[in-house]
Design a protein around this motif. Structure first.
Motif, PDB file in Angstrom:
ATOM      1  N   ALA A 524       0.828  -1.207   0.000  1.00 53.97           N
ATOM      2  CA  ALA A 524       0.000   0.000   0.000  1.00 53.97           C
ATOM      3  C   ALA A 524       0.861   1.255   0.000  1.00 53.97           C
ATOM      4  N   GLN A 525       1.994   1.209   0.714  1.00 51.49           N
ATOM      5  CA  GLN A 525       2.895   2.362   0.754  1.00 51.49           C
ATOM      6  C   GLN A 525       3.509   2.626  -0.611  1.00 51.49           C
ATOM      7  N   LEU A 526       3.894   1.569  -1.304  1.00 52.88           N
ATOM      8  CA  LEU A 526       4.430   1.707  -2.663  1.00 52.88           C
ATOM      9  C   LEU A 526       3.404   2.373  -3.574  1.00 52.88           C
ATOM     10  N   LEU A 527       2.189   1.874  -3.574  1.00 58.78           N
ATOM     11  CA  LEU A 527       1.155   2.396  -4.468  1.00 58.78           C
ATOM     12  C   LEU A 527       0.706   3.790  -4.058  1.00 58.78           C
ATOM     13  N   ASN A 528       0.646   4.034  -2.750  1.00 57.66           N
ATOM     14  CA  ASN A 528       0.207   5.343  -2.276  1.00 57.66           C
ATOM     15  C   ASN A 528       1.204   6.434  -2.636  1.00 57.66           C
ATOM     16  N   THR A 529       2.494   6.167  -2.452  1.00 61.95           N
ATOM     17  CA  THR A 529       3.503   7.184  -2.769  1.00 61.95           C
ATOM     18  C   THR A 529       3.564   7.435  -4.273  1.00 61.95           C
ATOM     19  N   LEU A 530       3.423   6.379  -5.068  1.00 59.87           N
ATOM     20  CA  LEU A 530       3.417   6.550  -6.515  1.00 59.87           C
ATOM     21  C   LEU A 530       2.201   7.361  -6.957  1.00 59.87           C
ATOM     22  N   TYR A 531       1.035   7.036  -6.418  1.00 61.03           N
ATOM     23  CA  TYR A 531      -0.190   7.767  -6.749  1.00 61.03           C
ATOM     24  C   TYR A 531      -0.074   9.234  -6.342  1.00 61.03           C
ATOM     25  N   THR A 532       0.442   9.485  -5.150  1.00 62.41           N
ATOM     26  CA  THR A 532       0.543  10.854  -4.640  1.00 62.41           C
ATOM     27  C   THR A 532       1.435  11.708  -5.522  1.00 62.41           C
ATOM     28  N   GLU A 533       2.598  11.168  -5.901  1.00 61.36           N
ATOM     29  CA  GLU A 533       3.532  11.938  -6.719  1.00 61.36           C
ATOM     30  C   GLU A 533       3.024  12.095  -8.151  1.00 61.36           C
ATOM     31  N   ALA A 534       2.401  11.062  -8.687  1.00 65.24           N
ATOM     32  CA  ALA A 534       1.888  11.152 -10.056  1.00 65.24           C
ATOM     33  C   ALA A 534       0.713  12.119 -10.156  1.00 65.24           C
ATOM     34  N   LYS A 535      -0.081  12.196  -9.110  1.00 64.62           N
ATOM     35  CA  LYS A 535      -1.247  13.078  -9.114  1.00 64.62           C
ATOM     36  C   LYS A 535      -0.836  14.553  -9.109  1.00 64.62           C
ATOM     37  N   LYS A 536       0.356  14.831  -8.586  1.00 57.92           N
ATOM     38  CA  LYS A 536       0.835  16.219  -8.541  1.00 57.92           C
ATOM     39  C   LYS A 536       1.202  16.737  -9.937  1.00 57.92           C
ATOM     40  N   LEU A 537       1.430  15.827 -10.875  1.00 63.85           N
ATOM     41  CA  LEU A 537       1.882  16.225 -12.208  1.00 63.85           C
ATOM     42  C   LEU A 537       0.689  16.546 -13.102  1.00 63.85           C
TER      43      LEU A 537
END
Length: 576
Positions: A524-537
């Motif tokens: 969940a941490q892997l997917l959450n951090t990826l989602y969070t950073e990708a959403k900022k773009l």
């Protein structure tokens, strides 16, 4: 008994680095002495990943069941068609006028490859012909008939001890530029597929975004050639169980893999697809554009990989990949450099060990792993490894397990997964551990009489709320030449921790290992951090991705799919 074959795809330059080490490790485990092969218990069924063929002159070939994809200019001294069946034909020039023939200077082989060539030449002089080579025409004779006396532990094509394995090449760190610079094994002529539209390390026309991979397969002929290669290896199998797909997820190969995985899913819907997504630890990280590209490529690649695969494992020696690359896996007995030749070796050794449950003589089926792991939508797994497993020369498995005192024996090689949670399920492999169990073990291990007994007690006591599967393999991981010299001086020739330092010119032959393949809440941490950073773009600011066909609505749907997948790994209490 018929082997349940697996076809391997390597999609990307770094994936080919990993794959080359993996095939070399397997090749080093072959037994070349027939007497030794008869005396030693056979554990690994090499038919699962390797194939046999025979030339018209009766010479047996043994090559990986592999399709390896890379860019133009990435092979250095290796010919695309390999060397086993080359015909040495001259180019047929049909122009009738004056011509000027320009020949580029051939790349020079490094000391390791030169030594291999000398070794082959010695066999040529000894036997009159290099096994499986020269100008013969290749005939795909199936070698599975009962008339063949060949076994995979005594390979006729290489029925000699490869002396180069016993030599130490200290300068490979400086001379390895591409994966073929240390390739030990022969490849089938249909194994290597080159993407002709792009060149390796071409900064003017880079293959650096996900959409470029999609574009590379838009050409009908290019797609047909790739699919024909896959069909060639899969259709000759008697009982194909699935595919290994090694893919670079940080550049255009992620898009190339998306198209390839969809083809596998469509044409081989009943087969398991186990995908391993690799990110090098030394990617350029000096500009905002490069960081944004890495995040965008990763989220697009991860989404396609877990969508079109039975199970997907993101892998890297960098524990952090999104904002910055860093916090590299710190193995207590390794001194590795952040170069592809080194980091890919660690990943390859781990991959070789973690895949043992479905590669042994009495294996479980690959689908047993993928079906159990991806239950309730959990299609992303994590992996941890101990390279080497820290076993002292005068100690035993029971003592070393007890000395852990609650600490884990392995380190995570899946970014952003740090082994803080008890996994939902895991497959643990221990290999190369001597059966010198003490006569009177103490405490919880008092009833243990073998390495397998000890492993089962360890898993039960430390992961009692987890579905565990433990596998013990007697043979260690072979890390002889051309595996890099990354082990500290207190590791002896057999991979054990010693009080005496190893001589600087003495290499290491093999090491014990322990790996864990997990379905874990940590994902969940892997997917959450990826989602969070990708959403900022803001995807509208990244024109190259839009020009390659990515639409804003599609990107938002991908982000939502990643967010939905993350929920599968959260404990119910966290979901309110």
């Amino acid at each position: 008994m018929c082997s349940r074959e697996i076809v391997t795809l390597q999609l990307g330059h770094y994936s080919n680095f990993v794959g080359t080490h993996w095939w070399n490790i397997q090749d080093a485990s072959f037994l070349y002495n027939p007497t030794e092969a008869q005396q030693k218990e056979k554990e690994v069924d090499h038919d699962i990943l390797w194939r046999e063929g025979r030339t018209l002159k009766g010479e047996i070939t043994f090559t990986p069941r592999l399709v390896a994809v890379d860019l133009k200019g990435s092979l250095n001294t290796l010919k695309q068609e390999g060397v086993l069946y080359e015909t040495n034909q001259q180019e047929d020039i049909k122009w009738s006028g004056d011509i000027t023939l320009h020949k580029s200077t051939p790349a020079e082989k490094n000391a390791y490859l030169t030594e291999l060539e000398k070794e082959d030449q010695a066999i040529l002089e000894d036997k009159g012909r290099l096994p499986g080579t020269s100008d013969v025409i290749y005939d795909d004779v199936d070698m599975k008939d009962s008339s063949s006396n060949t076994t995979k532990d005594t390979v006729e094509i290489s029925n000699y001890a490869p002396v180069v394995f016993g030599k130490v090449f200290h300068n490979l760190d400086d001379v390895v530029r591409v994966w073929s610079d240390y390739l030990r094994v022969y490849l089938h002529p249909k194994s290597i597929h080159i993407i002709e539209q792009y060149s390796h390390l071409n900064s003017l026309h880079p293959f650096d975004i996900h959409g470029a991979g999609h574009k590379a397969l838009e050409d009908h002929e290019a797609r047909k050639e790739l699919e024909d290669r896959i069909h060639y290896f899969s259709e000759e199998c008697d009982s194909l169980q699935g595919f290994h797909v090694l893919v670079d997820t940080h550049d255009g190969f992620g898009g190339f893999a998306a198209e390839t995985l969809q083809h596998l899913q469509d044409d081989y819907s009943s087969k398991s697809i186990m995908t391993f997504g690799f990110t090098p630890s030394n990617l350029p990280d000096d500009t905002a554009v490069r960081r944004a590209n890495r995040i965008l490529n990763s989220v697009l690649s991860y989404h396609r990989c877990f969508t079109h695969s039975s199970l997907f494992f993101p892998l890297s020696l960098a524990n952090s990949l999104w904002k910055t690359i860093g916090n590299y896996a710190n193995f207590p007995q390794l001194d590795y450099k952040l170069i592809d030749y080194h980091t890919s070796a660690v990943l390859a050794a781990s991959l070789d060990t973690v895949s043992m449950p479905y590669r042994t003589v009495n294996p479980i089926h690959m689908c047993d792993i993928t079906n159990n792991f991806n239950s309730l939508g959990k299609k992303v797994g994590s992996m941890s490894t101990a390279l080497p497993f820290l076993l002292e020369a005068e100690s035993n498995f029971v003592d070393m397990i007890q000395e852990l005192e609650g600490h884990l024996p392995w380190l995570s090689i899946t970014p952003h997964c740090v082994n803080q949670s008890v996994p939902f399920m895991q497959s643990v492999v221990v290999r190369g551990i001597p059966e010198n169990i003490p006569r009177s073990p103490r405490g919880l291990y008092s009833s243990c009489r073998s390495v397998n007994d000890t492993l089962q007690v360890y898993l039960t006591e430390n992961f009692n709320s987890c579905l565990n599967a433990g596998t013990v393999v007697k043979s260690p991981t072979k890390v002889c030449t051309p595996f890099p010299h990354i082990f500290r001086k207190n590791i002896n020739k057999h991979g054990l921790v010693s009080t005496t330092e190893r001589h600087q010119f003495e290499g290491i032959d093999s090491v014990p290992m322990m790996t864990s393949m997990q379905s874990s809440p940590d994902t969940a941490q892997l997917l959450n951090t990826l989602y969070t950073e990708a959403k900022k773009l803001n995807i509208r600011k990244h024109a190259r991705y839009l020009e390659c066909g990515l639409e804003e609505d599609e990107y938002q749907e991908i982000l939502q799919d990643v967010a939905d997948l993350e929920k599968c790994y959260r404990p119910k209490s966290d979901m309110g």
